[in-house]
Write a protein that holds these residues in place. Structure first.
Motif, PDB file in Angstrom:
ATOM      1  N   LYS A 171       0.794  -1.354   0.035  1.00  0.00           N
ATOM      2  CA  LYS A 171      -0.125   0.037   0.021  1.00  0.00           C
ATOM      3  C   LYS A 171       0.797   1.069  -0.152  1.00  0.00           C
ATOM      4  O   LYS A 171       0.404   2.437  -0.423  1.00  0.00           O
ATOM      5  CB  LYS A 171      -0.890  -0.155   1.198  1.00  0.00           C
ATOM      6  N   VAL A 196      -8.051   6.163   8.783  1.00  0.00           N
ATOM      7  CA  VAL A 196      -7.835   4.870   8.284  1.00  0.00           C
ATOM      8  C   VAL A 196      -6.559   4.298   8.330  1.00  0.00           C
ATOM      9  O   VAL A 196      -5.608   5.274   8.104  1.00  0.00           O
ATOM     10  CB  VAL A 196      -8.471   4.835   6.981  1.00  0.00           C
ATOM     11  N   LYS A 211      -3.880   1.306   7.791  1.00  0.00           N
ATOM     12  CA  LYS A 211      -3.608   0.108   7.078  1.00  0.00           C
ATOM     13  C   LYS A 211      -2.206  -0.530   7.015  1.00  0.00           C
ATOM     14  O   LYS A 211      -1.120   0.301   7.007  1.00  0.00           O
ATOM     15  CB  LYS A 211      -3.979   0.426   5.418  1.00  0.00           C
ATOM     16  N   VAL A 218      -7.008  -3.395   7.416  1.00  0.00           N
ATOM     17  CA  VAL A 218      -7.522  -2.128   7.416  1.00  0.00           C
ATOM     18  C   VAL A 218      -8.364  -1.958   8.505  1.00  0.00           C
ATOM     19  O   VAL A 218      -9.406  -2.443   8.639  1.00  0.00           O
ATOM     20  CB  VAL A 218      -8.137  -1.644   5.891  1.00  0.00           C
ATOM     21  N   GLU A 273      -4.148   7.099   6.652  1.00  0.00           N
ATOM     22  CA  GLU A 273      -4.680   8.041   5.730  1.00  0.00           C
ATOM     23  C   GLU A 273      -6.222   8.625   6.183  1.00  0.00           C
ATOM     24  O   GLU A 273      -6.992   8.280   6.896  1.00  0.00           O
ATOM     25  CB  GLU A 273      -5.066   7.244   4.303  1.00  0.00           C
ATOM     26  N   ALA A 274      -6.612   9.803   5.432  1.00  0.00           N
ATOM     27  CA  ALA A 274      -7.918  10.402   5.679  1.00  0.00           C
ATOM     28  C   ALA A 274      -9.140   9.670   5.276  1.00  0.00           C
ATOM     29  O   ALA A 274      -8.980   8.663   4.405  1.00  0.00           O
ATOM     30  CB  ALA A 274      -7.894  11.525   4.785  1.00  0.00           C
ATOM     31  N   PHE A 275     -10.294   9.634   5.956  1.00  0.00           N
ATOM     32  CA  PHE A 275     -11.433   8.779   5.907  1.00  0.00           C
ATOM     33  C   PHE A 275     -12.146   9.599   4.523  1.00  0.00           C
ATOM     34  O   PHE A 275     -12.353  10.713   4.683  1.00  0.00           O
ATOM     35  CB  PHE A 275     -12.172   9.008   7.223  1.00  0.00           C
ATOM     36  N   LEU A 276     -12.694   8.727   3.616  1.00  0.00           N
ATOM     37  CA  LEU A 276     -13.118   9.127   2.661  1.00  0.00           C
ATOM     38  C   LEU A 276     -14.719   8.822   2.893  1.00  0.00           C
ATOM     39  O   LEU A 276     -14.985   7.581   3.215  1.00  0.00           O
ATOM     40  CB  LEU A 276     -12.882   8.464   1.377  1.00  0.00           C
ATOM     41  N   GLU A 312     -18.892   3.020  -2.234  1.00  0.00           N
ATOM     42  CA  GLU A 312     -17.645   2.114  -2.866  1.00  0.00           C
ATOM     43  C   GLU A 312     -18.277   1.503  -4.290  1.00  0.00           C
ATOM     44  O   GLU A 312     -19.219   1.150  -4.279  1.00  0.00           O
ATOM     45  CB  GLU A 312     -17.172   1.315  -1.808  1.00  0.00           C
ATOM     46  N   LYS A 353     -18.879  -5.624   2.052  1.00  0.00           N
ATOM     47  CA  LYS A 353     -17.880  -6.125   2.642  1.00  0.00           C
ATOM     48  C   LYS A 353     -18.007  -6.361   4.149  1.00  0.00           C
ATOM     49  O   LYS A 353     -17.648  -7.347   4.478  1.00  0.00           O
ATOM     50  CB  LYS A 353     -16.600  -5.258   2.646  1.00  0.00           C
ATOM     51  N   MET A 359     -13.789   5.304  -3.974  1.00  0.00           N
ATOM     52  CA  MET A 359     -14.966   5.871  -3.135  1.00  0.00           C
ATOM     53  C   MET A 359     -15.523   6.883  -4.232  1.00  0.00           C
ATOM     54  O   MET A 359     -14.831   7.836  -4.726  1.00  0.00           O
ATOM     55  CB  MET A 359     -14.328   6.466  -1.798  1.00  0.00           C
ATOM     56  N   VAL A 411      -9.483   3.913  -3.356  1.00  0.00           N
ATOM     57  CA  VAL A 411      -9.329   3.473  -1.898  1.00  0.00           C
ATOM     58  C   VAL A 411      -8.202   2.477  -1.991  1.00  0.00           C
ATOM     59  O   VAL A 411      -7.260   2.455  -1.147  1.00  0.00           O
ATOM     60  CB  VAL A 411     -10.774   2.806  -1.610  1.00  0.00           C
ATOM     61  N   GLU A 412      -8.134   1.628  -3.048  1.00  0.00           N
ATOM     62  CA  GLU A 412      -7.144   0.711  -3.396  1.00  0.00           C
ATOM     63  C   GLU A 412      -6.990   0.216  -4.735  1.00  0.00           C
ATOM     64  O   GLU A 412      -8.241   0.098  -5.322  1.00  0.00           O
ATOM     65  CB  GLU A 412      -7.356  -0.544  -2.491  1.00  0.00           C
TER      66      GLU A 412
HETATM   67  P1  AMP Z   1      -8.660  -1.698   1.451  1.00  0.00           P
HETATM   68  O1  AMP Z   1      -8.174  -3.015   1.651  1.00  0.00           O
HETATM   69  O2  AMP Z   1      -7.704  -0.496   1.256  1.00  0.00           O
HETATM   70  O3  AMP Z   1      -9.684  -1.652   0.343  1.00  0.00           O
HETATM   71  O4  AMP Z   1      -9.854  -1.235   2.547  1.00  0.00           O
HETATM   72  C1  AMP Z   1     -10.774  -2.158   2.846  1.00  0.00           C
HETATM   73  C2  AMP Z   1     -11.860  -1.460   3.279  1.00  0.00           C
HETATM   74  O5  AMP Z   1     -11.668  -0.332   3.964  1.00  0.00           O
HETATM   75  C3  AMP Z   1     -12.427  -0.465   2.111  1.00  0.00           C
HETATM   76  O6  AMP Z   1     -13.012  -1.251   0.967  1.00  0.00           O
HETATM   77  C4  AMP Z   1     -13.350   0.700   2.689  1.00  0.00           C
HETATM   78  O7  AMP Z   1     -14.580   0.183   2.870  1.00  0.00           O
HETATM   79  C5  AMP Z   1     -12.639   0.669   3.867  1.00  0.00           C
HETATM   80  N1  AMP Z   1     -11.419   1.976   3.586  1.00  0.00           N
HETATM   81  C6  AMP Z   1     -10.174   1.815   3.187  1.00  0.00           C
HETATM   82  N2  AMP Z   1      -9.527   3.055   3.014  1.00  0.00           N
HETATM   83  C7  AMP Z   1     -10.781   4.091   3.285  1.00  0.00           C
HETATM   84  C8  AMP Z   1     -10.787   5.418   3.274  1.00  0.00           C
HETATM   85  N3  AMP Z   1      -9.628   6.116   3.221  1.00  0.00           N
HETATM   86  N4  AMP Z   1     -11.829   5.982   3.794  1.00  0.00           N
HETATM   87  C9  AMP Z   1     -12.854   5.099   4.267  1.00  0.00           C
HETATM   88  N5  AMP Z   1     -12.957   4.021   3.912  1.00  0.00           N
HETATM   89  C10 AMP Z   1     -11.946   3.303   3.749  1.00  0.00           C
END
Ligand code: AMP
Ligand code: GLY
Length: 427
Positions: free
Chosen positions: A106, A145, A147, A157, A189-192, A196, A218, A277, A287-288
């Protein structure tokens, strides 16, 4: 032609199913596969090799000469399976180990997005507990958030609602090492806010084609509550991703990602998964990235593909994706994941799965297996996510109803599923 699918989950069952539908394909090997691929019959056969047994898989491909190998999950990509197949002169569809860093690190992904001005949440990287703690104590903005940078089976996460939870999270990651080496580096990181969506492309490194946009579910509980899971259901197409939104994603994310990877000397080929997002004004942020198809999203996007998947993947490998038809079916698909009671916590395995006769009669219903085994007579549960019941239909509403109707014909002890898959499309 012969095809080898690497992996053993619901996504790989869906890949095997799509491959078997190709008229060009005479044989589909799945390594290791599951109870679903074991019972497909016809062209499909399981091979007793783990998805991460790279040497074994190269050896198998050398002796059985599949014309194409498709990698399902991320772990073998991280171990360099594509590089190993390439070195052995074997045709393989997937990103190299370096290119797969878009998913496997990441920190790499975030720094890459920063370098290429790709929209994503602002972030800081930490390699030690102390500075992370200082940062979390200093900031007044929550949620944050947190990770683990490395692969953590979708569990690395933590969305920390307040300072106390955030400090607990970095203690777990750095001091208690609950994700081991995967948390040697941590992104905060900042919350978005927003909704999704998952966008998947097939790419040869320059050209790309999109599958229909989908939405995963999820959390374990209805209304997106409770713990995160691998994914409890999905549907496609997601109305959230309008033509306008897709265009923004293409211009601001997909093109700069592929150009950036080429410019940095690691062209990205394979399936590219962009987790986004989309905010209330339709502005997308990444987000990823994942270096593969999503699971369970693959179980809806593949059944909606009209074109021959294998022809597409072959064309992509040969760098001629541009001219190849990439047609989607009209209508929509929904998949409902049937899970073992207790998942994503501890759960029991080995429960007998009963599938009612009523189910088998229908063409638009496919039951993809994830955590199942078949011993020659009985189908049993062997994982948290057991089955993904997929229905395709003319409308999303109808596909939801049909998927739930089909799920009603299946039972095993402790079976759990969410009743609201797809509901967010109507909210
Ligand atoms: P990831 O493995 O990075 O996809 O994160 C898993 C889940 O966490 C995502 O599908 C989102 O639901 C949540 N998530 C990750 N990053 C953020 C973010 N910056 N803001 C809000 N939700 C997040
Ligand atoms: N469905 C989420 C993932 O495959 O990562």
């Amino acid at each position: 032609m012969k095809v080898l699918i690497v992996g053993g989950g619901g996504r790989e069952h869906a890949l095997a199913w799509a491959a078997a539908r190709s008229e060009r394909v005479t044989k589909v090997y799945v390594a290791p596969g599951n109870g679903g691929t074991a019972t497909m019959g016809g062209k499909v056969e399981n091979v007793g090799l783990a998805a991460t047994d790279i040497e074994g898989l190269v050896g198998f491909a050398r002796s059985e000469s599949p014309d194409l190998t498709v990698i399902g999950p991320e772990q073998p990509l991280e171990k360099g399976i594509v590089d190993a197949f390439n070195s052995a002169g074997l045709a393989v569809f997937g990103p190299t180990r370096k290119a797969a860093q878009l998913e496997t690190s990441k920190v790499f992904a975030k720094d890459f997005m920063r370098r290429h001005a790709i929209p994503t949440a602002s972030y800081e990287v930490f390699r030690e507990y102390g500075p992370a703690k200082d940062f979390l104590e200093f900031t007044a903005v929550y949620p944050q958030v947190i990770k683990a940078s490395g692969l953590a089976a979708g569990k690395g996460v933590i969305v920390a609602e307040n300072r106390e939870d955030a400090l607990q999270a970095i203690d777990d990651l750095f001091n208690r090492r609950v994700f081991g080496d995967a948390a040697d580096e941590v992104v905060i990181e900042a919350f978005l806010t927003g909704q999704e969506a998952s966008i998947f492309a097939v790419t040869d490194g320059s050209s790309y084609r999109f599958f229909l946009p989908s939405q995963d579910h999820k959390r374990i509980g209805e209304g997106d509550t409770g713990k995160n899971t691998g994914g409890m259901g999905a549907y496609a197409p997601a109305p959230l991703v309008s033509g306008d939104v897709l265009k923004k994603i293409e211009e601001r994310v997909v093109i700069p990602t592929l150009e950036g990877m080429r410019a940095e000397g690691m062209p990205y080929t394979g399936f590219l998964y962009i987790g986004l997002m989309i905010d209330d004004s339709g502005e997308p942020s990444v987000v990823e990235y994942n270096a593969r198809l999503g699971d369970p999203e693959a179980q809806v996007v593949l059944p909606l593909l009209e074109s021959d998947l294998i022809v597409l993947l072959e064309a992509s490998l040969q760098g001629r994706l541009e001219g190849v038809p990439f047609e989607m079916k009209d209508g929509a698909a929904t998949t409902v994941v049937l899970a073992s009671g207790g998942y994503p916590g501890s759960y029991e395995k080995g429960r007998t799965i009963v599938v009612g006769e009523e189910l088998k009669a229908d063409d638009d219903i496919v039951v993809f297996h994830a955590g199942t085994t078949f011993d020659g007579t009985t189908l049993r549960t062997s994982g948290g996510r057991v089955l993904a019941v997929t229905a395709t239909a003319a409308t999303l509403r109808e596909s939801i109803d049909r998927a739930y109707q089909a799920a009603g014909y299946i039972s095993f002890d402790g079976m759990y599923y969410r009743r609201d898959i797809g509901a967010k499309a109507f909210s």
